[in-house]
Design an enzyme around this catalytic site. Structure first.
Site, PDB file in Angstrom:
ATOM      1  N   ARG A  18       0.845  -1.190   0.000  1.00 59.38           N
ATOM      2  CA  ARG A  18       0.000   0.000   0.000  1.00 59.38           C
ATOM      3  C   ARG A  18       0.893   1.258   0.000  1.00 59.38           C
ATOM      4  NH1 ARG A  18      -0.475   4.570   2.607  1.00 59.38           N
ATOM      5  NH2 ARG A  18       0.061   3.454   4.513  1.00 59.38           N
ATOM      6  N   ASP A  19       1.601   1.471   1.087  1.00 57.99           N
ATOM      7  CA  ASP A  19       2.407   2.685   1.249  1.00 57.99           C
ATOM      8  C   ASP A  19       3.523   2.739   0.197  1.00 57.99           C
ATOM      9  OD1 ASP A  19       3.486   4.985   2.338  1.00 57.99           O
ATOM     10  OD2 ASP A  19       3.717   4.192   4.349  1.00 57.99           O
ATOM     11  N   HIS A 212       5.753   4.186  12.963  1.00 59.88           N
ATOM     12  CA  HIS A 212       5.832   4.132  11.497  1.00 59.88           C
ATOM     13  C   HIS A 212       6.847   5.193  11.072  1.00 59.88           C
ATOM     14  CE1 HIS A 212       3.603   3.806   7.441  1.00 59.88           C
ATOM     15  NE2 HIS A 212       4.507   4.746   7.261  1.00 59.88           N
ATOM     16  N   HIS A 214       9.911   6.880   8.697  1.00 62.69           N
ATOM     17  CA  HIS A 214      10.468   7.015   7.354  1.00 62.69           C
ATOM     18  C   HIS A 214      11.956   7.315   7.482  1.00 62.69           C
ATOM     19  CE1 HIS A 214       6.745   7.626   4.616  1.00 62.69           C
ATOM     20  NE2 HIS A 214       6.487   6.780   5.578  1.00 62.69           N
ATOM     21  N   CYS A 245       6.954   9.802   0.505  1.00 62.79           N
ATOM     22  CA  CYS A 245       6.041  10.889   0.216  1.00 62.79           C
ATOM     23  C   CYS A 245       6.456  11.423  -1.137  1.00 62.79           C
ATOM     24  CB  CYS A 245       6.199  11.957   1.297  1.00 62.79           C
ATOM     25  SG  CYS A 245       4.650  12.499   1.975  1.00 62.79           S
ATOM     26  N   ASN A 254       9.621   4.919   3.577  1.00 56.97           N
ATOM     27  CA  ASN A 254       9.537   4.059   4.755  1.00 56.97           C
ATOM     28  C   ASN A 254      10.868   3.379   5.042  1.00 56.97           C
ATOM     29  OD1 ASN A 254       6.435   3.877   5.187  1.00 56.97           O
ATOM     30  ND2 ASN A 254       6.734   3.599   3.001  1.00 56.97           N
TER      31      ASN A 254
HETATM   32 ZN    ZN Z   1       4.954   5.407   5.387  1.00 58.94          ZN
END
Ligand code: ZN
Length: 311
Positions: A18-19, A212, A214, A245, A254
Site C-alpha cells: 500500500r504505502d 511508522h 520514514h 512521500c 519508509n
Molecule cells: Zn509510510
C-alpha cells in the site's frame, strides 16, 4: 524463539503493497502486485497491509484494490489489513469482508497536512473516522488508527505531542485497538522519539502503540532503537524501502522491512520473519519494477550471509 506474548517479540506490519506501491510512478500490473503480496505472506510476517480503498482518481496506482484483495492468496495466521479513508471506502471494502481482518484509518496531526491530504479539518476527519471505526467494529474488524506527521509537519514545523495524544485518545475511544504514529516526512530524531513514546505510554495506557518511521533523512533505524528503548514492540515498514512521500521528489520513504528485521534479529528480538525469504521478495520487487531498490540488506545481504559457502 519466543511467541507473541514474549517481550522480546516485535510485531512488524508490512505496508509496502500500500504505502510503497502507491508512490510508484509507473502502474504495477495487478498480477505482479498479487505475486509480491503472496511472496510476503509466506515470509512469516504476521501483518500485511495489502491496499487502500481510496478514490481511483486520487491514487490511480491503487485503483485495483478490489482485484488485489480478491486475488491475494494469504495463509491463515497472516492478518490482512486495508487502508480506509472514509465510509465510502469502507462500503467498497465490505463487499469483500471475508478477505481481510483489519481496517486502518488515517488522519494527520496538523491542520495543514490534513487539509492538503484529505481536504478536511482534523475535527472533520475525526468525526468521519469515528463512524468508520464504529461500523468496522460491528463487522468484527480490528481497527488501527494511523496519525501522520506525528513527529513534525513539513508545513507547520513542530507538532505538540499532547495534540497527537489527544487525537490518539479519540481514536482509542472510537474503538481503535492500535495507534500508529507516522513520521511521514522523516523529521523525527531519536531523542524526540524516546520522549514521545514515554509520554504516549502514559497518555494511552490501553491500545497497542506502533511506530511508522520514514528514512527520509537517514534516522529511521536510530528512531526504531529509541522507540524500542521506550517499550514500543510494534513497527510498520516497507520491503525494499519502497514508498515515501511524493514531496520532495526523490526522497526515500519508509524504513525497509529487511533492514528493520535484520537489526531486530541481531539485537536478539524475535519477529517470526524469515529474513532470507523477505530479501527474496524485495529482490522480486526490484525485478518487477525494473530499477534497483535502496534497502541496505537487499544490497549487502543479511549479516551471516555467505554466498560462496552455499554451493
Ligand atoms: Zn509510510
Amino acid at each position: 524463539m519466543g511467541g507473541s506474548g514474549d517481550s522480546d517479540f516485535v510485531h512488524v506490519r508490512e505496508v509496502g503493497p500500500r504505502d510503497g506501491f502507491q508512490n510508484e510512478p509507473e502502474v504495477i500490473a495487478t498480477g505482479e502486485k498479487v505475486r509480491l503480496i503472496d511472496c510476503l505472506a509466506r515470509t512469516g510476517l504476521s501483518r500485511l497491509e495489502v491496499t487502500s480503498f481510496v478514490r481511483a482518481d486520487v491514487i490511480p496506482q491503487l485503483a485495483d484494490a478490489r482485484e488485489v484483495l480478491r486475488a491475494a492468496d494469504v495463509p491463515e495466521g497472516v492478518a490482512v489489513s486495508v487502508l480506509i479513508p472514509n465510509e465510502r471506502g469502507l462500503d467498497e471494502a465490505l463487499e469483500l469482508r471475508d478477505r481481510f481482518a483489519e481496517v486502518n484509518v488515517f488522519l494527520s496531526a496538523s491542520e495543514s497536512h490534513n487539509r492538503r491530504n484529505v481536504n478536511r479539518s482534523v475535527e472533520e476527519s475525526l468525526a468521519g473516522l469515528e463512524r468508520v471505526v464504529g461500523r468496522a467494529r460491528v463487522e468484527g474488524l480490528r481497527c488501527e488508527g494511523v496519525i501522520s506527521v506525528a513527529f513534525g509537519c513539513p508545513y507547520e514545523g513542530e507538532v505538540a505531542p499532547e495534540r497527537v495524544f489527544a487525537i490518539a485518545s479519540r481514536l482509542v475511544a472510537a474503538g481503535c485497538e492500535e495507534i500508529a504514529f507516522g513520521d511521514t516526512t522523516g523529521m523525527a530524531n531519536p531523542r524526540q522519539v524516546r520522549e514521545f513514546f514515554a509520554g504516549a505510554h502514559q497518555s494511552l495506557p490501553q491500545g497497542q502503540l506502533t511506530a511508522h518511521f520514514h528514512n527520509t533523512r537517514g534516522s529511521g533505524l536510530a528512531n526504531v532503537l529509541a522507540a524500542l528503548d521506550s517499550g514500543v514492540r510494534s513497527f510498520e515498514s516497507s520491503f525494499g524501502e519502497l514508498g515515501g512521500c511524493p514531496v520532495p521528489r526523490g526522497a526515500t520513504g519508509n524504513i525497509a522491512t529487511e533492514d528493520l528485521v535484520s537489526m531486530l534479529h541481531e539485537m536478539g528480538h524475535d519477529t517470526g520473519v524469515d529474513l532470507e525469504a523477505l530479501v527474496a521478495c524485495a529482490r522480486r520487487a526490484q525485478e518487477a519494477l525494473g530499477r534497483p531498490l535502496t534497502s541496505h540488506v537487499l544490497t549487502a545481504g543479511p549479516v551471516d550471509w555467505h554466498p560462496d559457502a552455499r554451493s
